[in-house]
Write an enzyme that holds these catalytic residues in place. Structure first.
Site, PDB file in Angstrom:
ATOM      1  CE1 TYR A   1      -4.519  -1.561   0.023  1.00 45.91           C
ATOM      2  CE2 TYR A   1      -3.224  -3.309   1.201  1.00 45.91           C
ATOM      3  CZ  TYR A   1      -3.533  -3.338   0.710  1.00 45.91           C
ATOM      4  OH  TYR A   1      -5.152  -4.043   0.392  1.00 45.91           O
TER       5      TYR A   1
ATOM      6  CG  PHE B   1     -11.214  -1.737   9.978  1.00 43.40           C
ATOM      7  CD1 PHE B   1     -10.775  -1.392   8.324  1.00 43.40           C
ATOM      8  CD2 PHE B   1     -10.440  -1.063  10.922  1.00 43.40           C
ATOM      9  CE1 PHE B   1     -10.090  -0.280   8.319  1.00 43.40           C
ATOM     10  CE2 PHE B   1      -9.290  -0.522  10.770  1.00 43.40           C
ATOM     11  CZ  PHE B   1      -8.853  -0.226   9.065  1.00 43.40           C
TER      12      PHE B   1
END
Ligand SMILES: CC(C)(COP(=O)(O)OP(=O)(O)OC[C@H]1O[C@@H](n2cnc3c(N)ncnc32)[C@H](O)[C@@H]1OP(=O)(O)O)[C@@H](O)C(=O)NCCC(=O)NCCS
Length: 410
Positions: free
Chosen positions: A123, A410
């Site tokens: 990322y 999450f």
């Protein structure tokens, strides 16, 4: 390669989920359609559709409130369920989804995006910087006593799952507002958590639940845990695995910790995904009983709107620094920013003034929550000092205690 990017519809959800199953390695039976329907925000999903109409990539986001240094909050997107099917990998689908998603997050007015990464090489190219580390600990119970007994008063009591459901969300919600890096938990998150599914137990028991009540009978602390059952040569090797441990203050949390290791027939307390500056280390009479078994990259932070993000937090010293930020993935964000602030105010605007420091948007994400010092990144040749002394000033300016902590995956 041409493909369409758009939110999945409710009708398509079973197909959308099936695309995620193989890359993540879970199978249909583990999570039902209703489970996903409960937690996903459909309008924030991205389905990558091939020319033949098949879904070949997925992504999504949660609408979060992120706690910042200074105990203020900012709107943030929690990026999730990012997958590209093996038949279509390395053709640029992830890159397209990331671009599409960051544009959408910016359009929604969220200055920050967050994610947890399955692999830490992925990322950075999209502007995400590692902002929060998490630690796993074990405590050997044999000699685990506290150097200062908790002064919390009140009482601890085992409670039912229903009582926990009634009180735990409120305890968490008060506590997360004091923890940079923490996000709010929607009711749907709790509903999902309370399912306590067999495949989430890692071979341990169902959860037990404990509440702490003050002398007036108000709930101000909570603990959820599992136990394992194991013996070796007739000796207990049982583990006490902490799932949730939050209290209104340090004394209540110390009382909850004490409960964990004052259990007969428990050999080891296991706590995963805790803050790197966990205070229990300093409260144990014999700190060597606590072992840090792992320190991992937890939360990756992507600054999307520098002015909004930097003026939303508070700062460790009263100062003003001009930061030149480079953003290769979203070049319009590149520029020089004057960041001015202190303990009770902050402002950030674009400027033409000469820079005190230059860095990438990735590095700005790393230092945003106070978990990484600018000097650490300078020593890694990732931040440059232009004005002599600016690095030291930046260390003090961006500093924040406690260490940021990603309380919620999450
Ligand atoms: C990770 C994943 C989404 C990548 O999708 P993809 O469509 O193949 O990625 P892209 O073709 O758009 O690649 C974009 C860039 O990322 C790089 N990249 C992609 N996956 C990577 C990986 N796992 N490790 C390192 N680099 C990776 C590519 O090399 C490419 O680099 P470049 O910009 O220098 O050319 C896909 O491999 C996948 O689904 N993996 C399993 C599930 C997973 O890990 N999801 C991420 C959850 S956080």
């Amino acid at each position: 390669m041409t493909f369409e990017l758009r939110p999945t519809t409710d009708d398509e959800l079973p197909l959308f989920i099936r695309v995620m199953e193989d890359p993540f390695g879970f199978h249909g039976g583990e999570h039902t359609l209703e489970d996903f329907r409960g937690v996903l925000e459909l309008d924030r999903t991205i389905a990558a559709i091939d020319t033949d109409g098949a879904i070949v990539g997925t992504a999504g986001a949660f609408t979060f409130e992120l706690t910042l240094p200074g105990n203020l909050t900012v709107a943030a997107a929690g990026v999730t369920i990012v997958t590209v099917h093996a038949t279509h990998r390395r053709r640029g689908i992830l890159r397209s989804m990331m671009r599409h998603q960051l544009d959408d997050i910016a359009a929604r007015g969220e200055p920050v995006a967050l994610l947890t990464a399955s692999e830490s090489l992925i990322y950075g190219r999209f502007g995400y910087g590692l902002g929060v580390l998490g630690a796993n600990y074990t405590i050997a119970t044999d000699h685990a006593t506290l150097i200062r007994p908790p002064t919390a008063g009140g009482r601890l009591r085992l409670c039912t799952k229903e009582e926990f459901e009634e009180h735990a969300p409120g305890v968490y919600d008060r506590r997360r507002r004091q923890i940079p890096g923490a996000v709010n938990r929607a009711d749907t998150w709790w509903t999902d958590w309370l399912h306590d599914r067999e495949h989430d137990r890692g071979g341990a028991s169902e959860r037990w639940h404990v509440l702490h009540e003050n002398d007036a009978g108000e709930v101000d602390g909570m603990l959820a845990y599992r136990r394992t059952r194991d013996t070796e040569h007739g000796l207990s090797r049982n583990q006490f695995r902490i799932d949730e441990l939050y209290g209104r203050d340090d004394e209540i949390e110390a009382a909850l910790w004490q409960y964990t290791f004052e259990h007969d027939l428990i050999h080891t307390v296991v706590a995963k995904g805790r803050p790197v500056d966990e205070p229990i280390r300093w409260r144990l009479a014999d700190p060597r009983q606590l072992t840090t078994t792992d320190v991992v990259d937890d939360l990756w932070v992507r600054i999307i709107d520098v002015e909004a993000a930097m003026s939303a937090r508070r700062y460790g010293t009263t100062d003003r620094l001009v930061v030149e930020a480079h953003d290769e993935f979203r070049p319009a964000t590149s520029g020089r920013y004057a960041i001015e602030g202190g303990a009770d105010h902050a402002a950030c605007t674009r400027t033409d003034e000469p820079a005190d420091l230059t860095m990438g948007i990735v590095e700005l994400g790393c230092i945003y929550l106070g978990g990484v010092t600018p000097t650490a990144l300078h020593r890694a040749r990732r931040i440059d000092e232009i004005t002599p002394g600016a690095m030291q000033r930046a260390d003090a300016f961006f500093a924040s205690t406690p260490s940021p902590w990603m309380t919620t995956g999450f």
